[in-house]
Motif scaffolding. Structure first.
Motif, PDB file in Angstrom:
ATOM      1  N   UNK A   1       0.802  -1.218   0.000  1.00 51.22           N
ATOM      2  CA  UNK A   1       0.000   0.000   0.000  1.00 51.22           C
ATOM      3  C   UNK A   1       0.835   1.269   0.000  1.00 51.22           C
ATOM      4  N   UNK A   2       2.023   1.230   0.574  1.00 49.53           N
ATOM      5  CA  UNK A   2       2.890   2.404   0.634  1.00 49.53           C
ATOM      6  C   UNK A   2       4.322   1.944   0.810  1.00 49.53           C
ATOM      7  N   UNK A   3       5.259   2.795   0.407  1.00 52.80           N
ATOM      8  CA  UNK A   3       6.682   2.482   0.512  1.00 52.80           C
ATOM      9  C   UNK A   3       7.402   3.719   1.012  1.00 52.80           C
ATOM     10  N   UNK A   4       7.912   3.640   2.239  1.00 53.44           N
ATOM     11  CA  UNK A   4       8.667   4.738   2.825  1.00 53.44           C
ATOM     12  C   UNK A   4      10.141   4.361   2.855  1.00 53.44           C
ATOM     13  N   UNK A   5      10.851   4.627   1.797  1.00 50.62           N
ATOM     14  CA  UNK A   5      12.280   4.345   1.763  1.00 50.62           C
ATOM     15  C   UNK A   5      12.624   2.900   2.022  1.00 50.62           C
ATOM     16  N   UNK A   6      11.783   1.982   1.559  1.00 52.21           N
ATOM     17  CA  UNK A   6      12.027   0.554   1.767  1.00 52.21           C
ATOM     18  C   UNK A   6      11.239  -0.052   2.912  1.00 52.21           C
ATOM     19  N   UNK A   7      10.584   0.765   3.711  1.00 51.16           N
ATOM     20  CA  UNK A   7       9.674   0.266   4.742  1.00 51.16           C
ATOM     21  C   UNK A   7       8.283   0.262   4.112  1.00 51.16           C
ATOM     22  N   UNK A   8       7.766  -0.936   3.872  1.00 48.06           N
ATOM     23  CA  UNK A   8       6.552  -1.068   3.071  1.00 48.06           C
ATOM     24  C   UNK A   8       5.346  -1.444   3.933  1.00 48.06           C
ATOM     25  N   UNK A   9       4.241  -0.759   3.661  1.00 43.99           N
ATOM     26  CA  UNK A   9       2.980  -1.102   4.310  1.00 43.99           C
ATOM     27  C   UNK A   9       2.362  -2.235   3.503  1.00 43.99           C
ATOM     28  N   UNK A  10       2.247  -3.413   4.121  1.00 42.27           N
ATOM     29  CA  UNK A  10       1.782  -4.609   3.424  1.00 42.27           C
ATOM     30  C   UNK A  10       0.270  -4.743   3.489  1.00 42.27           C
ATOM     31  N   UNK A  11      -0.300  -4.441   4.649  1.00 44.13           N
ATOM     32  CA  UNK A  11      -1.741  -4.668   4.802  1.00 44.13           C
ATOM     33  C   UNK A  11      -2.253  -3.983   6.060  1.00 44.13           C
ATOM     34  N   UNK A  12      -3.559  -3.866   6.153  1.00 40.55           N
ATOM     35  CA  UNK A  12      -4.198  -3.434   7.395  1.00 40.55           C
ATOM     36  C   UNK A  12      -4.482  -4.670   8.250  1.00 40.55           C
ATOM     37  N   UNK A  13      -4.607  -4.449   9.549  1.00 39.85           N
ATOM     38  CA  UNK A  13      -4.892  -5.562  10.456  1.00 39.85           C
ATOM     39  C   UNK A  13      -5.766  -5.049  11.596  1.00 39.85           C
ATOM     40  N   UNK A  14      -6.770  -5.846  11.964  1.00 39.63           N
ATOM     41  CA  UNK A  14      -7.673  -5.515  13.055  1.00 39.63           C
ATOM     42  C   UNK A  14      -7.061  -6.038  14.355  1.00 39.63           C
ATOM     43  N   UNK A  15      -6.763  -5.135  15.266  1.00 40.25           N
ATOM     44  CA  UNK A  15      -6.073  -5.509  16.503  1.00 40.25           C
ATOM     45  C   UNK A  15      -7.059  -5.569  17.657  1.00 40.25           C
ATOM     46  N   UNK A  16      -7.184  -6.740  18.231  1.00 37.85           N
ATOM     47  CA  UNK A  16      -8.017  -6.969  19.406  1.00 37.85           C
ATOM     48  C   UNK A  16      -7.178  -7.716  20.425  1.00 37.85           C
ATOM     49  N   UNK A  17      -7.144  -7.217  21.648  1.00 34.63           N
ATOM     50  CA  UNK A  17      -6.304  -7.811  22.682  1.00 34.63           C
ATOM     51  C   UNK A  17      -5.540  -6.719  23.401  1.00 34.63           C
ATOM     52  N   UNK A  18      -4.273  -6.993  23.714  1.00 34.48           N
ATOM     53  CA  UNK A  18      -3.461  -6.023  24.444  1.00 34.48           C
ATOM     54  C   UNK A  18      -2.975  -4.917  23.514  1.00 34.48           C
ATOM     55  N   UNK A  19      -3.100  -3.681  23.986  1.00 31.25           N
ATOM     56  CA  UNK A  19      -2.600  -2.515  23.256  1.00 31.25           C
ATOM     57  C   UNK A  19      -1.271  -2.112  23.886  1.00 31.25           C
ATOM     58  N   UNK A  20      -0.190  -2.348  23.143  1.00 31.92           N
ATOM     59  CA  UNK A  20       1.139  -2.157  23.721  1.00 31.92           C
ATOM     60  C   UNK A  20       1.882  -0.936  23.193  1.00 31.92           C
ATOM     61  N   UNK A  21       1.320  -0.224  22.220  1.00 29.60           N
ATOM     62  CA  UNK A  21       2.079   0.869  21.613  1.00 29.60           C
ATOM     63  C   UNK A  21       2.443   1.970  22.612  1.00 29.60           C
ATOM     64  N   UNK A  22       1.652   2.127  23.665  1.00 26.91           N
ATOM     65  CA  UNK A  22       1.976   3.103  24.705  1.00 26.91           C
ATOM     66  C   UNK A  22       2.519   2.436  25.964  1.00 26.91           C
ATOM     67  N   UNK A  23       2.766   1.125  25.883  1.00 26.15           N
ATOM     68  CA  UNK A  23       3.320   0.401  27.018  1.00 26.15           C
ATOM     69  C   UNK A  23       2.312   0.033  28.083  1.00 26.15           C
ATOM     70  N   UNK A  24       1.032   0.358  27.856  1.00 32.44           N
ATOM     71  CA  UNK A  24       0.025   0.128  28.894  1.00 32.44           C
ATOM     72  C   UNK A  24      -0.433  -1.323  28.968  1.00 32.44           C
ATOM     73  N   UNK A  25      -0.518  -1.998  27.820  1.00 34.07           N
ATOM     74  CA  UNK A  25      -1.014  -3.366  27.800  1.00 34.07           C
ATOM     75  C   UNK A  25      -2.508  -3.472  28.060  1.00 34.07           C
ATOM     76  N   UNK A  26      -3.231  -2.358  27.951  1.00 35.39           N
ATOM     77  CA  UNK A  26      -4.674  -2.390  28.201  1.00 35.39           C
ATOM     78  C   UNK A  26      -5.395  -3.166  27.101  1.00 35.39           C
ATOM     79  N   UNK A  27      -6.553  -3.697  27.432  1.00 36.64           N
ATOM     80  CA  UNK A  27      -7.324  -4.478  26.481  1.00 36.64           C
ATOM     81  C   UNK A  27      -8.113  -3.563  25.547  1.00 36.64           C
TER      82      UNK A  27
END
Length: 254
Positions: free
Chosen positions: A59-85
């Motif tokens: 879907x996109x290419x940022x200098x060789x870092x390629x966006x392959x697909x979208x994904x539906x995330x259900x479960x732990x949210x770790x991007x902020x380190x919280x681990x909340x559901x």
């Protein structure tokens, strides 16, 4: 479809990570959306021998870092380190199609209704894939339904490939704990910083963009061993990425 990684090969490739987010932004770089997108759900690529990136409709290419697909995330949210559901959070699968370890990337996706989604990731080795959730846990949007306008805010690669300092230390772990041994004949007086990431061991891909770090302050005498709390580390769901030595007098982690 998820493409599994050869354990030995990618374990070696993936033993690296984000140390400093010294960001060298390429402001204003944009990638225009493609007119069509036909990525397979949940595709994860890690084994170079099985990857034919030319035949993947990314879907996109940022200098060789390629966006392959979208994904539906259900479960732990770790991007902020919280681990909340969370449930039905928007995520992307990115692939590092370069020969360098990605240190840090941040980009946005702007949709026709004006909504802006922001994504970031750190420490993605060459040939590895990584699931990243939208940083504000925004609702899921499939790329098959609408291709957004992409904007790259920041991207930086390691100038020198990170390592384990395997001539100086040995690292092991158990749930919640990292153990570091000084296997050299000399005292280490610098702080020892260990970096690790969430990792799907069963299917062989990095499962969040965040990189965690543990600081062994004050160094380590020759032949000695120290343990440190690593809140997010688990044997089944983490991978140690790399280690570095930082001057003790600064007592900071980049």
């Amino acid at each position: 479809m998820k493409v599994k990684i050869i354990p030995l090969l990618l374990c070696l490739l993936l033993l690296f990570s984000l140390a400093s987010c010294k960001k060298s932004p390429d402001e204003g770089d944009t990638t225009e959306p493609k007119s069509e997108f036909s990525g397979s759900d949940n595709i994860h690529i890690g084994e170079e021998e099985t990857l034919d990136i030319d035949n993947i409709d990314f879907a996109a290419d940022f200098g060789g870092i390629k966006v392959i697909n979208s994904v539906n995330i259900t479960g732990k949210f770790n991007e902020d380190g919280s681990g909340r559901e969370v449930s039905d959070v928007s995520g992307l699968v990115i692939y590092n199609d370069t020969e360098q370890t990605l240190q840090y990337i941040k980009f946005t996706a702007e949709y026709s209704d004006g909504k802006m989604y922001t994504y970031s990731a750190s420490t993605v080795p060459a040939g590895a894939t990584c699931d990243i959730a939208e940083e504000n846990a925004s609702p899921y949007r499939a790329l098959e339904d609408e291709m957004p306008k992409w904007n790259l805010e920041n991207i930086v690669f390691f100038d020198d490939e990170p390592s384990f300092l395997e001539d100086k230390i040995e690292i092991s772990g158990s749930d919640g704990i990292l153990t570091v041994a000084n296997i050299s004949s000399e005292d280490i007086t610098d702080n020892i910083v260990i970096y690790y990431k969430d990792y799907n061991n069963e299917e062989g891909y990095l499962s969040s963009g965040i990189t965690y770090r543990v600081n062994i302050r004050g160094g380590l005498a020759a032949g000695s061993v120290r343990q440190a709390a690593a809140q997010h580390y688990t044997l089944k769901g983490s991978m140690i990425m790399f280690a570095e030595l930082l001057p003790a007098e600064t007592d900071t982690v980049r």
